[in-house]
Design an enzyme around this catalytic site. Structure first.
Site, PDB file in Angstrom:
ATOM      1  N   CYS A 142      36.344  24.495  20.906  1.00  0.00           N
ATOM      2  CA  CYS A 142      37.146  23.474  21.581  1.00  0.00           C
ATOM      3  C   CYS A 142      36.327  22.725  22.625  1.00  0.00           C
ATOM      4  O   CYS A 142      36.477  21.508  22.802  1.00  0.00           O
ATOM      5  CB  CYS A 142      38.366  24.110  22.247  1.00  0.00           C
ATOM      6  SG  CYS A 142      39.479  24.957  21.103  1.00  0.00           S
ATOM      7  N   ARG A 197      43.640  22.984  15.004  1.00  0.00           N
ATOM      8  CA  ARG A 197      42.956  21.727  15.312  1.00  0.00           C
ATOM      9  C   ARG A 197      43.595  20.599  14.499  1.00  0.00           C
ATOM     10  O   ARG A 197      43.124  20.249  13.419  1.00  0.00           O
ATOM     11  CB  ARG A 197      41.468  21.852  15.004  1.00  0.00           C
ATOM     12  CG  ARG A 197      40.808  22.981  15.741  1.00  0.00           C
ATOM     13  CD  ARG A 197      39.311  23.081  15.482  1.00  0.00           C
ATOM     14  NE  ARG A 197      38.852  24.387  15.913  1.00  0.00           N
ATOM     15  CZ  ARG A 197      38.703  24.744  17.188  1.00  0.00           C
ATOM     16  NH1 ARG A 197      38.966  23.873  18.151  1.00  0.00           N
ATOM     17  NH2 ARG A 197      38.301  25.962  17.512  1.00  0.00           N
TER      18      ARG A 197
END
Length: 207
Positions: free
Chosen positions: A43, A120
């Protein structure tokens, strides 16, 4: 679940820049994207990339809005950490979604992939609030931010010129002209000034 070419699910949420709602982005393109958690390696690489491309998104009239199932305080601490350790300032807001309300509305929580955090997921929303594209990635693999930027530009070009774009298209390359809809149009296609390979496959440049 959200659907392409349907209105994007409405939301109002607290972010690192204060309250935000879908209505705040009316008249602009928006990339809404989720990540599993703050302070995680994959991330972090994605947020560094989004931050580095932020000016390029804004240059084509597109805003960025992140989301994870973390508090605003965790988001702020993580953004400060990114700036201190990677030398990159994240200047777009991140939604606090502790209730998972926004994540569930957008299908960001995928049973079997993650039951307690957002995968995601990336959503491209047009200036009218219509969902134009959706991308889902697994927890283990980061997205290509350059591809998302390319996709927004391709969608804008398709809207402006009523055309399609080929694989990997970038600005300046030829676009695909819609195929003829009648037999007569097909017979005339080669005389219409396009770069024609066959009656159903023609391209042209756009300004």
């Amino acid at each position: 679940m959200p659907g392409i070419n349907r209105p994007a699910p409405d939301f109002t949420a607290q972010t690192t820049d204060g309250p935000r709602s879908l209505a705040d982005y009316k008249g602009k393109w928006l990339v809404l994207f989720s990540h599993p958690a703050d302070f995680t390696p994959v991330c972090t690489t994605e947020f560094v990339a989004f931050a580095k491309h932020h000016a390029a998104f804004k240059a084509i009239g597109c805003e960025l809005l992140g989301l994870s199932i973390d508090s605003v305080y965790a988001h702020i601490a993580w953004l400060r950490n990114i700036e201190e350790n990677f030398g990159v300032e994240v200047r777009f807001p991140i939604i606090e979604d502790l209730s998972m309300k926004v994540a569930h509305a957008y299908g960001m929580v995928q049973p079997g992939a993650s039951d307690t955090s957002a995968v995601r997921a990336t959503f491209v929303i047009d200036p009218e609030g219509i969902l134009r594209a959706m991308l889902y990635y697994p927890m283990s693999n980061g997205r290509s931010v350059a591809e998302i930027l390319r996709l927004v530009g391709a969608l804008q070009t398709s809207d402006a010129h009523k055309i399609a774009t080929p694989e990997g298209w970038v600005a300046g390359e030829s676009v695909i002209v819609p195929p003829p809809k009648t037999a007569e149009d097909a017979r005339q296609r080669a005389t219409q000034g396009f770069e024609t390979t066959d009656w159903y496959f023609s391209t042209r440049k756009v300004a």
